[in-house]
Design a protein around this motif. Sequence first.
Motif, mmCIF file in Angstrom:
data_model
loop_
_atom_site.group_PDB
_atom_site.id
_atom_site.type_symbol
_atom_site.label_atom_id
_atom_site.label_comp_id
_atom_site.label_asym_id
_atom_site.label_seq_id
_atom_site.Cartn_x
_atom_site.Cartn_y
_atom_site.Cartn_z
ATOM 1 N N GLY A 33 -19.362 4.122 5.994
ATOM 2 C CA GLY A 33 -18.077 4.063 6.693
ATOM 3 C C GLY A 33 -17.695 2.694 7.210
ATOM 4 O O GLY A 33 -16.866 2.590 8.126
ATOM 5 N N GLU A 34 -18.268 1.637 6.650
ATOM 6 C CA GLU A 34 -17.928 0.282 7.093
ATOM 7 C C GLU A 34 -16.444 -0.011 6.880
ATOM 8 O O GLU A 34 -15.817 0.526 5.963
ATOM 9 C CB GLU A 34 -18.757 -0.758 6.335
ATOM 10 N N PRO A 35 -15.863 -0.883 7.731
ATOM 11 C CA PRO A 35 -14.433 -1.226 7.586
ATOM 12 C C PRO A 35 -14.181 -2.030 6.314
ATOM 13 O O PRO A 35 -14.340 -3.244 6.279
ATOM 14 C CB PRO A 35 -14.139 -2.040 8.849
ATOM 15 N N SER A 36 -13.776 -1.337 5.273
ATOM 16 C CA SER A 36 -13.590 -1.963 3.954
ATOM 17 C C SER A 36 -12.154 -2.392 3.691
ATOM 18 O O SER A 36 -11.897 -3.237 2.829
ATOM 19 C CB SER A 36 -14.002 -0.968 2.858
ATOM 20 N N SER A 37 -11.202 -1.800 4.413
ATOM 21 C CA SER A 37 -9.789 -1.973 4.068
ATOM 22 C C SER A 37 -9.261 -3.333 4.516
ATOM 23 O O SER A 37 -9.728 -3.912 5.499
ATOM 24 C CB SER A 37 -8.958 -0.858 4.706
ATOM 25 N N ARG A 38 -8.285 -3.839 3.773
ATOM 26 C CA ARG A 38 -7.755 -5.172 4.048
ATOM 27 C C ARG A 38 -6.472 -5.125 4.870
ATOM 28 O O ARG A 38 -6.382 -5.738 5.933
ATOM 29 C CB ARG A 38 -7.510 -5.929 2.738
ATOM 30 N N ASP A 39 -5.453 -4.426 4.397
ATOM 31 C CA ASP A 39 -4.165 -4.387 5.092
ATOM 32 C C ASP A 39 -3.803 -2.993 5.599
ATOM 33 O O ASP A 39 -3.100 -2.861 6.593
ATOM 34 C CB ASP A 39 -3.041 -4.884 4.171
ATOM 35 N N ARG A 40 -4.269 -1.965 4.891
ATOM 36 C CA ARG A 40 -4.036 -0.588 5.316
ATOM 37 C C ARG A 40 -5.189 0.263 4.820
ATOM 38 O O ARG A 40 -5.890 -0.090 3.872
ATOM 39 C CB ARG A 40 -2.699 -0.043 4.795
ATOM 40 N N LEU A 41 -5.406 1.367 5.497
ATOM 41 C CA LEU A 41 -6.530 2.236 5.204
ATOM 42 C C LEU A 41 -6.557 2.614 3.724
ATOM 43 O O LEU A 41 -5.573 3.114 3.185
ATOM 44 C CB LEU A 41 -6.455 3.507 6.059
ATOM 45 N N GLY A 42 -7.695 2.364 3.090
ATOM 46 C CA GLY A 42 -7.912 2.785 1.713
ATOM 47 C C GLY A 42 -7.442 1.819 0.651
ATOM 48 O O GLY A 42 -7.618 2.095 -0.537
ATOM 49 N N ASP A 43 -6.854 0.674 1.038
ATOM 50 C CA ASP A 43 -6.373 -0.231 -0.016
ATOM 51 C C ASP A 43 -7.519 -0.921 -0.751
ATOM 52 O O ASP A 43 -7.369 -1.332 -1.903
ATOM 53 C CB ASP A 43 -5.364 -1.248 0.527
ATOM 54 N N VAL A 44 -8.680 -1.037 -0.108
ATOM 55 C CA VAL A 44 -9.864 -1.624 -0.745
ATOM 56 C C VAL A 44 -11.060 -0.729 -0.471
ATOM 57 O O VAL A 44 -11.265 -0.269 0.665
ATOM 58 C CB VAL A 44 -10.154 -3.043 -0.202
#
Length: 394
Positions: free
Chosen positions: A170-181
């Motif tokens: 569950g690490e913070p992977s997203s760049r600009d919005r949830l799920g984009d990366v």
Amino acid sequence: MATAPSQAERDAVLTLARELISRASVTPEDAGCQPLIADRLEAAGMAVESIDVEDVHNLLARHGSGSPHLMLVGHTDVVPPGPESNWASPPFEPEIRDGVLYGRGAADMKSSVAAFVLALEAFLEAHPDHPGTVSLLLTSDEEGPARHGVRAVVPELEKRGMMPDACLVGEPSSRDRLGDVIRIGRRGSIQGRLTIRGIQGHTAYADPRDNPVHRAGPLLAELGRLDFDDGDEFFPPTRLQVSNVRAGTGADNVTPGELEIWFNLRNNPNTRSDALESRIRHLIEDADPGDWALSWRVSGEPFGPASGPLPGVVETACRELLGIESKPDTGGGTSDGRFFGPLGIPVVELGPVNATIHQVDECIAVDELVLLPGLYRRIIEGMLKSGGASCASS
């Protein structure tokens, strides 16, 4: 897109996230986060145990049996907040301002941990007799040295025959919005410390050859010019960055007796750490800097890209629930996935936007936080209900 979370669902994840953030679990402290989670997951029907090593708390919760086995992986520890006076609100007193939840760990990664718990509770209530196994592994040693956390638990899982078929981190992977990366692999991380020894002396009389800084100049330039032609469609080329250069006594009329050069390598799976060490040692030998010693520490091996059904299940969940096409990526730093991925276990990381992690006024948008439990639940369902056959055979 799926139905938006109800008010009760929104309130539930916000309440738990705030309760976790309010606990000052600066690594390796857990500050009571794991006992709180253990009580909830036991009530949901999971078998829960603590696997504490030294001063580190590790929590393992498990439900079901056999394959496919999906493990959710996270951490309850956070980095120090720094001077609290720099924060707009106290870092361990979570506060919502203008639709954003602030607090240390809001993005990295207590919101994800809260969402994991809510997702497991909902999944087990709806599917008490699900096929396969779902588990959760939490540690209080991800932000620290990471010696007594997941690294120490994996051998115990291997001994018990409890290794997962796939891991969702569950690490913070997203760049600009949830799920984009989404992260489908990670580069390795290697810490190098080169010590070059000379003779300390008076600047008026010292022989230039006795000064290790003079001798190391060409070598330092060569380290900075190193090029690694090993990138591919999934990973960028290996890179070396010098992080510290230390020498001298602090006086301006004394030559240093020793020089330290610290550097970090981020390598991809195409270049092994031992091959990199051999190349660096040959470079040092060719530069002939005098008496030298090299310390070489591999803090994480590279892994990925993730195979099997998990990447597709995650991408489908993001598309159906968030209306977004996720970009698979292998960038960023390291995570506890490094203790599973190199063993051939597919690892995918999916979590909040990472723009404020480790910063003052760390935060997560409330509208994205409340989507996380449903997203994680959909992934669990996809892996254990429809993705089970392909996972078990991959």
